[in-house]
Design an enzyme around this catalytic site. Structure first.
Site, PDB file in Angstrom:
ATOM      1  N   PRO A  84     -25.673 -30.967  50.584  1.00 58.46           N
ATOM      2  CG  PRO A  84     -27.288 -29.131  50.048  1.00 58.46           C
ATOM      3  CD  PRO A  84     -26.826 -30.560  49.755  1.00 58.46           C
ATOM      4  CE1 TYR A  85     -28.666 -27.179  53.879  1.00 53.08           C
ATOM      5  CE2 TYR A  85     -29.662 -28.444  52.089  1.00 53.08           C
ATOM      6  CZ  TYR A  85     -29.340 -27.025  52.733  1.00 53.08           C
ATOM      7  OH  TYR A  85     -29.948 -26.046  52.042  1.00 53.08           O
ATOM      8  N   GLY A  86     -26.253 -32.293  56.530  1.00 57.61           N
ATOM      9  CA  GLY A  86     -26.144 -33.751  57.172  1.00 57.61           C
ATOM     10  C   GLY A  86     -27.167 -34.892  56.877  1.00 57.61           C
ATOM     11  N   GLY A  87     -28.524 -34.220  56.931  1.00 54.13           N
ATOM     12  CA  GLY A  87     -29.724 -34.774  56.634  1.00 54.13           C
ATOM     13  C   GLY A  87     -30.852 -34.054  56.623  1.00 54.13           C
ATOM     14  CG  MET A  88     -34.172 -32.285  53.498  1.00 53.59           C
ATOM     15  SD  MET A  88     -34.614 -30.909  54.612  1.00 53.59           S
ATOM     16  CE  MET A  88     -33.203 -29.873  54.131  1.00 53.59           C
ATOM     17  CD  GLU A  89     -36.942 -32.026  58.298  1.00 50.79           C
ATOM     18  OE1 GLU A  89     -37.375 -31.082  58.044  1.00 50.79           O
ATOM     19  OE2 GLU A  89     -35.468 -31.977  58.279  1.00 50.79           O
ATOM     20  CG  HIS A 144     -31.504 -33.195  63.977  1.00 45.79           C
ATOM     21  ND1 HIS A 144     -31.678 -32.473  65.147  1.00 45.79           N
ATOM     22  CD2 HIS A 144     -32.004 -32.728  63.103  1.00 45.79           C
ATOM     23  CE1 HIS A 144     -32.109 -31.101  64.345  1.00 45.79           C
ATOM     24  NE2 HIS A 144     -32.114 -31.489  63.162  1.00 45.79           N
ATOM     25  CD  GLU A 145     -32.166 -34.755  59.629  1.00 45.83           C
ATOM     26  OE1 GLU A 145     -33.460 -34.445  59.317  1.00 45.83           O
ATOM     27  OE2 GLU A 145     -31.254 -34.134  59.916  1.00 45.83           O
ATOM     28  CG  HIS A 173     -36.680 -32.755  61.575  1.00 41.99           C
ATOM     29  ND1 HIS A 173     -37.198 -31.446  61.755  1.00 41.99           N
ATOM     30  CD2 HIS A 173     -35.198 -32.370  61.475  1.00 41.99           C
ATOM     31  CE1 HIS A 173     -36.290 -30.488  61.898  1.00 41.99           C
ATOM     32  NE2 HIS A 173     -35.116 -30.966  61.607  1.00 41.99           N
ATOM     33  CD  GLU A 193     -33.933 -27.842  62.106  1.00 44.94           C
ATOM     34  OE1 GLU A 193     -33.547 -28.613  63.098  1.00 44.94           O
ATOM     35  OE2 GLU A 193     -34.174 -28.140  60.873  1.00 44.94           O
ATOM     36  CG  ASP A 208     -29.109 -20.242  51.737  1.00 41.54           C
ATOM     37  OD1 ASP A 208     -29.940 -20.988  52.330  1.00 41.54           O
ATOM     38  OD2 ASP A 208     -28.763 -20.236  50.337  1.00 41.54           O
ATOM     39  CE1 TYR A 267     -30.796 -27.694  62.796  1.00 45.12           C
ATOM     40  CE2 TYR A 267     -30.184 -25.500  62.293  1.00 45.12           C
ATOM     41  CZ  TYR A 267     -30.355 -26.854  61.863  1.00 45.12           C
ATOM     42  OH  TYR A 267     -30.444 -27.061  60.526  1.00 45.12           O
TER      43      TYR A 267
END
Length: 194
Positions: free
Chosen positions: A46-51, A75-76, A79, A98, A159, A167
């Site tokens: 569900p996300y663009g990325g997760m670090e 961005h990642e 992080h 963020e 959420d 951000y």
């Protein structure tokens, strides 16, 4: 490698990752996690990325075929300093994670752009972020507590608080503080417009 994409597509799309990591190190100092890898997950991610330290999860929607979305990789990677080395104490301080990451991401993009285009790229990204922030505040309402930098989440589903506000508002605040120290002279174009 994604189940719907070939390894070649992923390799081509993210070929500049090492360059992005080097630019990040030039801006933020040594990358302390050793190895950096990415895995493209199924479209249900569900996300663009997760670090995570050493590994970033990426959505297959970043496989645009033109490298136009590699800012998410920046961005990642950012992080790795702001989120993995230093992070917020709880979700009410999410903007620290963020906001600093977006601020650093744009400094990385500036570094990648070089002396001729870097600052323009950074400012363009900031202007796009301002538009996103304005839209989010318009959606929530100016007086909505979820548009504050530090939100009170008591009785609120985290959420529901997720938006571009932490951000972009966080990054804008840091950008403003930077302009106070970098552009202290009255009349400098960035003294008002940045």
């Amino acid at each position: 490698v994604s189940t719907q994409s070939t390894g070649d597509e992923c390799e081509w799309e993210f070929a500049e990752t090492e360059e992005i990591l080097q630019a990040a190190e030039a801006v933020a100092g040594p990358y302390v996690w050793g190895r950096y890898d990415m895995v493209v997950l199924p479209p249900s991610f569900p996300y663009g990325g997760m670090e995570n330290p050493c590994l970033t999860f990426i959505t297959p929607t970043l496989l645009a075929g033109d490298r136009s979305l590699v800012n998410v990789v920046a961005h990642e990677i950012a992080h790795s300093w702001t989120g993995n080395l230093v992070t917020n104490v709880n979700w009410e301080h999410f903007w620290l994670n963020e906001g600093f990451t977006v601020f650093l991401e744009r400094k990385i993009l500036k570094q990648l752009g070089g002396p001729e285009k870097g600052e323009v790229i950074r400012h363009a990204a900031s202007l796009n972020g301002q538009s996103s922030l304005k839209d989010a505040i318009g959606l929530f309402g100016e007086d909505n507590p979820l548009t504050a930098l530090k939100v009170i989440l008591e009785g609120v589903d985290p959420d529901d608080a997720f938006s571009s506000v932490p951000y972009e508002k966080g990054s804008t605040f840091l950008f403003y503080l930077e302009t106070l120290s970098v552009y202290p002279k009255p009349g400098h174009p960035c003294a008002i417009h940045c």
